[in-house]
Design a protein around this motif. Structure first.
Motif, short mmCIF file in Angstrom:
data_model
loop_
_atom_site.label_atom_id
_atom_site.label_comp_id
_atom_site.label_asym_id
_atom_site.label_seq_id
_atom_site.Cartn_x
_atom_site.Cartn_y
_atom_site.Cartn_z
N ALA A 67 0.85 -1.20 0.00
CA ALA A 67 0.00 0.00 0.00
C ALA A 67 0.88 1.25 0.00
O ALA A 67 1.18 1.82 1.04
N SER A 68 1.32 1.64 -1.18
CA SER A 68 2.22 2.78 -1.33
C SER A 68 1.92 3.47 -2.65
O SER A 68 1.89 2.81 -3.70
N VAL A 69 1.71 4.78 -2.61
CA VAL A 69 1.42 5.53 -3.84
C VAL A 69 2.62 5.52 -4.78
O VAL A 69 2.48 5.34 -5.99
N VAL A 70 3.82 5.71 -4.24
CA VAL A 70 5.02 5.72 -5.08
C VAL A 70 5.19 4.37 -5.78
O VAL A 70 5.45 4.31 -6.99
N ASN A 71 5.02 3.29 -5.04
CA ASN A 71 5.12 1.96 -5.63
C ASN A 71 4.04 1.74 -6.68
O ASN A 71 4.30 1.20 -7.76
N ALA A 72 2.81 2.19 -6.37
CA ALA A 72 1.70 2.03 -7.30
C ALA A 72 1.95 2.80 -8.60
O ALA A 72 1.74 2.29 -9.70
N LEU A 73 2.41 4.04 -8.47
CA LEU A 73 2.67 4.85 -9.66
C LEU A 73 3.80 4.26 -10.50
O LEU A 73 3.73 4.25 -11.73
N ASN A 74 4.83 3.76 -9.84
CA ASN A 74 5.93 3.15 -10.59
C ASN A 74 5.47 1.91 -11.36
O ASN A 74 5.89 1.68 -12.49
N CYS A 75 4.60 1.12 -10.74
CA CYS A 75 4.05 -0.05 -11.45
C CYS A 75 3.23 0.41 -12.64
O CYS A 75 3.28 -0.21 -13.72
N CYS A 180 10.22 6.42 -14.02
CA CYS A 180 9.97 5.94 -12.66
C CYS A 180 10.12 7.11 -11.69
O CYS A 180 10.76 8.11 -11.99
N ILE A 181 9.49 6.95 -10.53
CA ILE A 181 9.64 7.90 -9.43
C ILE A 181 10.75 7.37 -8.53
O ILE A 181 10.86 6.17 -8.31
N ASP A 182 11.60 8.26 -8.04
CA ASP A 182 12.73 7.88 -7.21
C ASP A 182 12.27 7.00 -6.04
O ASP A 182 11.47 7.43 -5.21
N SER A 183 12.76 5.79 -5.96
CA SER A 183 12.32 4.83 -4.94
C SER A 183 12.75 5.22 -3.53
O SER A 183 12.24 4.68 -2.55
N PHE A 184 13.69 6.17 -3.40
CA PHE A 184 14.07 6.66 -2.07
C PHE A 184 12.86 7.25 -1.36
O PHE A 184 12.77 7.21 -0.12
N ASN A 297 13.37 15.03 14.75
CA ASN A 297 13.36 15.31 13.31
C ASN A 297 14.75 15.51 12.73
O ASN A 297 14.92 15.51 11.50
N CYS A 298 15.74 15.68 13.59
CA CYS A 298 17.12 15.80 13.09
C CYS A 298 17.56 14.54 12.33
O CYS A 298 18.36 14.62 11.40
N ILE A 299 16.99 13.41 12.71
CA ILE A 299 17.37 12.15 12.05
C ILE A 299 16.90 12.12 10.60
O ILE A 299 17.72 11.92 9.68
N PRO A 300 15.57 12.33 10.31
CA PRO A 300 15.17 12.35 8.91
C PRO A 300 15.75 13.52 8.12
O PRO A 300 15.98 13.40 6.91
N ILE A 301 16.01 14.65 8.80
CA ILE A 301 16.65 15.78 8.10
C ILE A 301 18.04 15.37 7.61
O ILE A 301 18.39 15.57 6.45
N TYR A 302 18.81 14.76 8.50
CA TYR A 302 20.16 14.32 8.13
C TYR A 302 20.13 13.25 7.04
O TYR A 302 20.85 13.34 6.04
N LEU A 303 19.28 12.24 7.22
CA LEU A 303 19.22 11.15 6.25
C LEU A 303 18.75 11.64 4.88
O LEU A 303 19.26 11.21 3.85
N GLY A 304 17.79 12.56 4.89
CA GLY A 304 17.31 13.12 3.64
C GLY A 304 18.37 13.93 2.92
O GLY A 304 18.59 13.78 1.70
N LEU A 305 19.05 14.80 3.66
CA LEU A 305 20.11 15.62 3.06
C LEU A 305 21.26 14.76 2.55
O LEU A 305 21.77 14.98 1.45
N PHE A 306 21.64 13.77 3.34
CA PHE A 306 22.74 12.90 2.94
C PHE A 306 22.39 12.15 1.64
O PHE A 306 23.19 12.09 0.70
N GLY A 307 21.18 11.60 1.60
CA GLY A 307 20.76 10.87 0.40
C GLY A 307 20.63 11.77 -0.81
O GLY A 307 21.02 11.39 -1.92
N GLY A 308 20.09 12.98 -0.61
CA GLY A 308 19.91 13.91 -1.72
C GLY A 308 21.22 14.41 -2.29
O GLY A 308 21.41 14.46 -3.52
N PHE A 309 22.15 14.79 -1.41
CA PHE A 309 23.46 15.27 -1.89
C PHE A 309 24.23 14.14 -2.57
O PHE A 309 24.95 14.38 -3.56
N LYS A 310 24.09 12.95 -2.06
CA LYS A 310 24.76 11.80 -2.68
C LYS A 310 24.28 11.61 -4.12
O LYS A 310 25.07 11.41 -5.04
N LYS A 311 22.96 11.71 -4.31
CA LYS A 311 22.39 11.57 -5.66
C LYS A 311 22.77 12.77 -6.53
O LYS A 311 23.05 12.62 -7.72
#
Length: 316
Positions: A67-75, A180-184, A297-311
């Motif tokens: 049950a995920s919109v991103v997964n559904a749209l990618n399919c 596709c929509i970014d699976s991240f 919220n510092c955790i998702p902020i860090y993980l999001g920034l790290f993943g985004g800059f990496k990409k």
């Protein structure tokens, strides 16, 4: 070719879904392919979709296990075959001529990569629920925020914007390149911020994104699943939204916008995602545990920034 693939993800909203399919079927001559993506264990929606498939070969039905919109749209995107892709929800009604206007819009402007418009928030009689007063700006980035207001009209229309809302978003296949929509961004339920990622990719490929008041549809306010309560400040969904917004900003936006986003999230925030200052004013209503939210919220902020800059750096 100028043909349309319409993708509709749905999950356990049978009354809304039926109303949506009725409006789609009324203009099936202008919609060349309808791809319905149904979430897990939703037998009612599956049976209804199969009925429409029996009425017209343009309908395709896919059932997924998450049950995920991103997964559904990618399919749905993987199954699409036409050169114009239209994305919408299962709680909308298409007005007369909606698909025809989209085809004409892309035909008249070859540099337009994505095309959208208002989703008029309505009740069962298709009367406006929240009014429809045009605003100055819709779907644009500022140095200190991103302006939404997609359910409203815009004074200067049509107008070039940065982001469209996923409930009324059409784009050319050639504008996205990778279908596709970014699976991240995938989590569960109606994940947020995937439209930002999609639109920024289309802009990065050199295409315009256009918002037009005349390209509207009707959007009902429907019941969400238990894990999809956006008003709950302690929900997993808000953790995911924080992760995703930081990811797409780090992936695409200028550094000064990213720095201000970090500052705003941690010190100010919003009613749903409070920062340090706002959290103290919310103690009476939510208890002392609200004070911990900005630090959590510092955790998702860090993980999001790290993943985004990496990409971001990987693309260069």
């Amino acid at each position: 070719m100028n043909k349309i693939s319409l993708i509709i993800p749905t999950y356990k909203r049978i009354i809304d879904f039926q109303r949506t399919l009725i409006s789609v079927y009324k203009q099936i001559n202008d919609i060349d392919e309808v791809i319905i993506v149904i979430g897990p264990n939703d037998i009612e929606s599956f049976n209804l979709a199969i009925q429409y498939k029996g009425l017209n070969d343009n309908f395709k039905v896919i059932q997924i296990q998450k049950a995920s919109v991103v997964n559904a749209l990618n399919c749905g995107l993987l199954k699409s075959t036409k050169d114009i892709i239209c994305l919408t929800d299962d709680d909308i009604v298409l007005p007369e001529g909606w698909a025809k206007r989209i085809k004409e819009g892309f035909l008249n402007d070859p540099k337009m990569g994505a095309f959208g418009g208002p989703d008029k928030l309505t009740d069962k009689n298709l009367d406006s629920k929240y009014g429809y007063n045009p605003v100055k700006e819709v779907g644009v980035f500022k140095w200190n925020t991103m302006v939404g207001n997609h359910h409203l009209g815009i004074i200067k229309s049509p107008s070039e914007v940065d982001v469209l809302k996923g409930v009324n978003l059409s784009f050319k296949r050639e504008a996205l390149k990778s279908m596709c929509i970014d699976s991240f961004l995938e989590f569960k339920g109606a994940e947020q911020c995937w439209e930002i990622d999609l639109a920024q990719r289309i802009q990065a490929n050199g295409f315009k994104i256009i918002y037009d008041n005349d390209n509207f549809l009707y959007h009902f306010i429907s019941q969400r699943e238990s894990y999809d309560k956006r008003g709950d400040i302690f929900s997993e969904l808000n953790y995911n939204k924080t992760l995703n917004i930081n990811y797409v900003y780090a992936k695409f936006r200028p550094l000064y916008e990213i720095f201000f986003l970090i500052f705003k999230q941690f010190f100010i925030g919003s009613k749903i995602q409070p920062g340090i200052i706002r959290a103290f004013f919310m103690i009476k209503k939510n208890g002392l545990k609200v004070v911990y939210l900005p630090f959590k919220n510092c955790i998702p902020i860090y993980l999001g920034l790290f993943g985004g800059f990496k990409k971001r750096f990987k693309k260069k």
